[in-house]
Scaffold this motif. Sequence first.
Motif, PDB file in Angstrom:
ATOM      1  N   PRO A  97     -56.651  -9.923  11.764  1.00  0.00           N
ATOM      2  CA  PRO A  97     -56.307  -8.870  12.735  1.00  0.00           C
ATOM      3  C   PRO A  97     -57.536  -8.023  13.095  1.00  0.00           C
ATOM      4  O   PRO A  97     -58.150  -7.420  12.208  1.00  0.00           O
ATOM      5  N   PRO A  98     -57.897  -7.978  14.376  1.00  0.00           N
ATOM      6  CA  PRO A  98     -59.075  -7.183  14.776  1.00  0.00           C
ATOM      7  C   PRO A  98     -58.759  -5.694  14.817  1.00  0.00           C
ATOM      8  O   PRO A  98     -57.645  -5.290  15.147  1.00  0.00           O
ATOM      9  N   THR A  99     -59.743  -4.884  14.508  1.00  0.00           N
ATOM     10  CA  THR A  99     -59.594  -3.441  14.602  1.00  0.00           C
ATOM     11  C   THR A  99     -59.825  -2.986  16.045  1.00  0.00           C
ATOM     12  O   THR A  99     -60.312  -3.751  16.881  1.00  0.00           O
ATOM     13  N   GLN A 100     -59.460  -1.747  16.334  1.00  0.00           N
ATOM     14  CA  GLN A 100     -59.679  -1.216  17.675  1.00  0.00           C
ATOM     15  C   GLN A 100     -61.162  -1.189  18.015  1.00  0.00           C
ATOM     16  O   GLN A 100     -61.555  -1.492  19.141  1.00  0.00           O
ATOM     17  N   GLN A 101     -61.989  -0.854  17.017  1.00  0.00           N
ATOM     18  CA  GLN A 101     -63.426  -0.825  17.253  1.00  0.00           C
ATOM     19  C   GLN A 101     -63.960  -2.217  17.579  1.00  0.00           C
ATOM     20  O   GLN A 101     -64.830  -2.376  18.439  1.00  0.00           O
ATOM     21  N   ALA A 102     -63.404  -3.221  16.903  1.00  0.00           N
ATOM     22  CA  ALA A 102     -63.844  -4.594  17.163  1.00  0.00           C
ATOM     23  C   ALA A 102     -63.458  -5.038  18.572  1.00  0.00           C
ATOM     24  O   ALA A 102     -64.242  -5.710  19.251  1.00  0.00           O
ATOM     25  N   LEU A 103     -62.272  -4.652  19.017  1.00  0.00           N
ATOM     26  CA  LEU A 103     -61.834  -5.027  20.362  1.00  0.00           C
ATOM     27  C   LEU A 103     -62.680  -4.344  21.426  1.00  0.00           C
ATOM     28  O   LEU A 103     -63.030  -4.947  22.440  1.00  0.00           O
ATOM     29  N   LEU A 104     -63.007  -3.067  21.189  1.00  0.00           N
ATOM     30  CA  LEU A 104     -63.810  -2.336  22.164  1.00  0.00           C
ATOM     31  C   LEU A 104     -65.257  -2.827  22.205  1.00  0.00           C
ATOM     32  O   LEU A 104     -65.986  -2.518  23.151  1.00  0.00           O
ATOM     33  N   ALA A 105     -65.636  -3.584  21.198  1.00  0.00           N
ATOM     34  CA  ALA A 105     -66.983  -4.136  21.178  1.00  0.00           C
ATOM     35  C   ALA A 105     -67.019  -5.599  21.621  1.00  0.00           C
ATOM     36  O   ALA A 105     -68.103  -6.185  21.728  1.00  0.00           O
ATOM     37  N   ASP A 106     -65.848  -6.178  21.869  1.00  0.00           N
ATOM     38  CA  ASP A 106     -65.782  -7.589  22.258  1.00  0.00           C
ATOM     39  C   ASP A 106     -65.853  -7.717  23.772  1.00  0.00           C
ATOM     40  O   ASP A 106     -64.939  -7.285  24.492  1.00  0.00           O
ATOM     41  N   LYS A 107     -66.905  -8.308  24.282  1.00  0.00           N
ATOM     42  CA  LYS A 107     -67.130  -8.370  25.726  1.00  0.00           C
ATOM     43  C   LYS A 107     -66.057  -9.157  26.473  1.00  0.00           C
ATOM     44  O   LYS A 107     -65.573  -8.686  27.511  1.00  0.00           O
ATOM     45  N   PRO A 108     -65.640 -10.345  26.023  1.00  0.00           N
ATOM     46  CA  PRO A 108     -64.576 -11.066  26.760  1.00  0.00           C
ATOM     47  C   PRO A 108     -63.261 -10.302  26.806  1.00  0.00           C
ATOM     48  O   PRO A 108     -62.582 -10.289  27.839  1.00  0.00           O
ATOM     49  N   PHE A 109     -62.891  -9.655  25.699  1.00  0.00           N
ATOM     50  CA  PHE A 109     -61.638  -8.899  25.685  1.00  0.00           C
ATOM     51  C   PHE A 109     -61.692  -7.751  26.682  1.00  0.00           C
ATOM     52  O   PHE A 109     -60.738  -7.518  27.439  1.00  0.00           O
ATOM     53  N   ILE A 110     -62.804  -7.032  26.697  1.00  0.00           N
ATOM     54  CA  ILE A 110     -62.952  -5.912  27.631  1.00  0.00           C
ATOM     55  C   ILE A 110     -62.917  -6.405  29.064  1.00  0.00           C
ATOM     56  O   ILE A 110     -62.248  -5.822  29.927  1.00  0.00           O
ATOM     57  N   PHE A 111     -63.633  -7.493  29.334  1.00  0.00           N
ATOM     58  CA  PHE A 111     -63.699  -8.010  30.696  1.00  0.00           C
ATOM     59  C   PHE A 111     -62.312  -8.373  31.216  1.00  0.00           C
ATOM     60  O   PHE A 111     -61.927  -7.966  32.320  1.00  0.00           O
ATOM     61  N   TRP A 112     -61.542  -9.123  30.431  1.00  0.00           N
ATOM     62  CA  TRP A 112     -60.232  -9.563  30.909  1.00  0.00           C
ATOM     63  C   TRP A 112     -59.230  -8.412  30.970  1.00  0.00           C
ATOM     64  O   TRP A 112     -58.320  -8.418  31.807  1.00  0.00           O
ATOM     65  N   SER A 113     -59.407  -7.405  30.122  1.00  0.00           N
ATOM     66  CA  SER A 113     -58.542  -6.231  30.206  1.00  0.00           C
ATOM     67  C   SER A 113     -58.784  -5.476  31.511  1.00  0.00           C
ATOM     68  O   SER A 113     -57.835  -4.998  32.150  1.00  0.00           O
ATOM     69  N   ILE A 114     -60.055  -5.378  31.928  1.00  0.00           N
ATOM     70  CA  ILE A 114     -60.365  -4.713  33.196  1.00  0.00           C
ATOM     71  C   ILE A 114     -59.867  -5.551  34.374  1.00  0.00           C
ATOM     72  O   ILE A 114     -59.332  -5.011  35.348  1.00  0.00           O
ATOM     73  N   VAL A 115     -60.020  -6.858  34.290  1.00  0.00           N
ATOM     74  CA  VAL A 115     -59.511  -7.739  35.347  1.00  0.00           C
ATOM     75  C   VAL A 115     -58.008  -7.532  35.528  1.00  0.00           C
ATOM     76  O   VAL A 115     -57.494  -7.572  36.657  1.00  0.00           O
ATOM     77  N   GLY A 116     -57.297  -7.281  34.431  1.00  0.00           N
ATOM     78  CA  GLY A 116     -55.848  -7.084  34.502  1.00  0.00           C
ATOM     79  C   GLY A 116     -55.418  -5.880  35.305  1.00  0.00           C
ATOM     80  O   GLY A 116     -54.252  -5.781  35.716  1.00  0.00           O
ATOM     81  N   ILE A 117     -56.345  -4.940  35.571  1.00  0.00           N
ATOM     82  CA  ILE A 117     -55.990  -3.768  36.364  1.00  0.00           C
ATOM     83  C   ILE A 117     -55.743  -4.149  37.820  1.00  0.00           C
ATOM     84  O   ILE A 117     -54.898  -3.538  38.497  1.00  0.00           O
ATOM     85  N   LEU A 118     -56.454  -5.150  38.325  1.00  0.00           N
ATOM     86  CA  LEU A 118     -56.275  -5.568  39.728  1.00  0.00           C
ATOM     87  C   LEU A 118     -54.842  -6.021  40.021  1.00  0.00           C
ATOM     88  O   LEU A 118     -54.206  -5.488  40.938  1.00  0.00           O
ATOM     89  N   PRO A 119     -54.283  -6.984  39.258  1.00  0.00           N
ATOM     90  CA  PRO A 119     -52.878  -7.345  39.532  1.00  0.00           C
ATOM     91  C   PRO A 119     -51.911  -6.199  39.242  1.00  0.00           C
ATOM     92  O   PRO A 119     -50.857  -6.107  39.876  1.00  0.00           O
ATOM     93  N   THR A 120     -52.261  -5.327  38.299  1.00  0.00           N
ATOM     94  CA  THR A 120     -51.411  -4.165  38.033  1.00  0.00           C
ATOM     95  C   THR A 120     -51.283  -3.299  39.280  1.00  0.00           C
ATOM     96  O   THR A 120     -50.180  -2.882  39.660  1.00  0.00           O
ATOM     97  N   HIS A 121     -52.411  -3.037  39.922  1.00  0.00           N
ATOM     98  CA  HIS A 121     -52.387  -2.227  41.143  1.00  0.00           C
ATOM     99  C   HIS A 121     -51.630  -2.931  42.268  1.00  0.00           C
ATOM    100  O   HIS A 121     -50.901  -2.279  43.033  1.00  0.00           O
ATOM    101  N   LEU A 122     -51.793  -4.235  42.379  1.00  0.00           N
ATOM    102  CA  LEU A 122     -51.086  -4.969  43.434  1.00  0.00           C
ATOM    103  C   LEU A 122     -49.576  -4.954  43.209  1.00  0.00           C
ATOM    104  O   LEU A 122     -48.793  -4.784  44.159  1.00  0.00           O
ATOM    105  N   ILE A 123     -49.155  -5.119  41.959  1.00  0.00           N
ATOM    106  CA  ILE A 123     -47.723  -5.058  41.641  1.00  0.00           C
ATOM    107  C   ILE A 123     -47.184  -3.647  41.906  1.00  0.00           C
ATOM    108  O   ILE A 123     -46.089  -3.477  42.465  1.00  0.00           O
ATOM    109  N   THR A 124     -47.957  -2.645  41.520  1.00  0.00           N
ATOM    110  CA  THR A 124     -47.545  -1.260  41.774  1.00  0.00           C
ATOM    111  C   THR A 124     -47.411  -0.997  43.268  1.00  0.00           C
ATOM    112  O   THR A 124     -46.463  -0.334  43.715  1.00  0.00           O
TER     113      THR A 124
END
Length: 319
Positions: free
Chosen positions: A82-109
Amino acid sequence: MITNDPSQQATPLSNQQAGFSELVSPDTGQQLRPNLGAQSLPPWLEVFKAFLFWLISVYLLAAIPAVFGMPRLIELWSKFGPPTQQALLADKPFIFWSIVGILPTHLITLALVWLFVTEGGRLPFWQTLEFKWPKYSSPTVLTLLCLLLSLVLLAIGWALTTLLGGGKTQLDLMVESSMGARIVTALVAVITAPLVEELVYRGMLYSALERAAGKATSVVMVSMLFAGVHFLQYENNIGVILVITILSFVLTLARAYTGSLVPPFIIHLVFNGIQGILIILTPYIEKLQKTQEVTPTAPGFELPVQLIQSLVVHVCRMT
């Protein structure tokens, strides 16, 4: 006496004769039937609907990016536990795809805003939300005033963040994780965020609250809700929180004063647009700064260069 003579048949009243305003579809030009259902609803029921939609939009903004980051989370879990919050915030692929997820969120909204506002397509979307040029105002003059106000807000933001200082925000760390994260953040900040956020806050929420509680209460409540949603991104930097709060009040006051959603949208778009450009340019500016540490700046240019570098750093933190 009523007869079957066609000349004595009752003539239906027009909308204006009956006391209803004319609604015309901006897409087809056809006259629409008056919104009797919306007029019969108590104002506070409209407020309840608007707040319910706001809660849905906040939930989507948290849930959908998490879904986009889930495959990377599962991959990390399978390899390292299980990754910690600090590990997730330091993981570049996780951050990138989380930011990408904002685009469809806005479109659905955006799609849900249309559904709520038009009541499934029965009402005109932009006209109902008052997304139109204010009366008695030139579009050119209004646009220039909004542009000037955006620049003033950026200058105030730079002054406050410089004066108060503060550590890097959670958003800073996410944006700085990779060039891909910078590009996607800039795209979200410019393409979808200004429109969607204005439709939700200064469109649905403000309109419902104004009818129920008046302008003053609506300005305060909508402004604080908008600033509050951004609090977690900037919680360790009081300067940036103050800047977002000031921006929120200016946007809502522009909506209240003009009676239109266009001015706050333009201000928001320019404010975010300049920051989006600087977000992408920051790595190149920092590289230039390192070069100048080796090669001294030409005499007379030290202060302007330092001023530009400071402006870029602090403005990017207000995204």
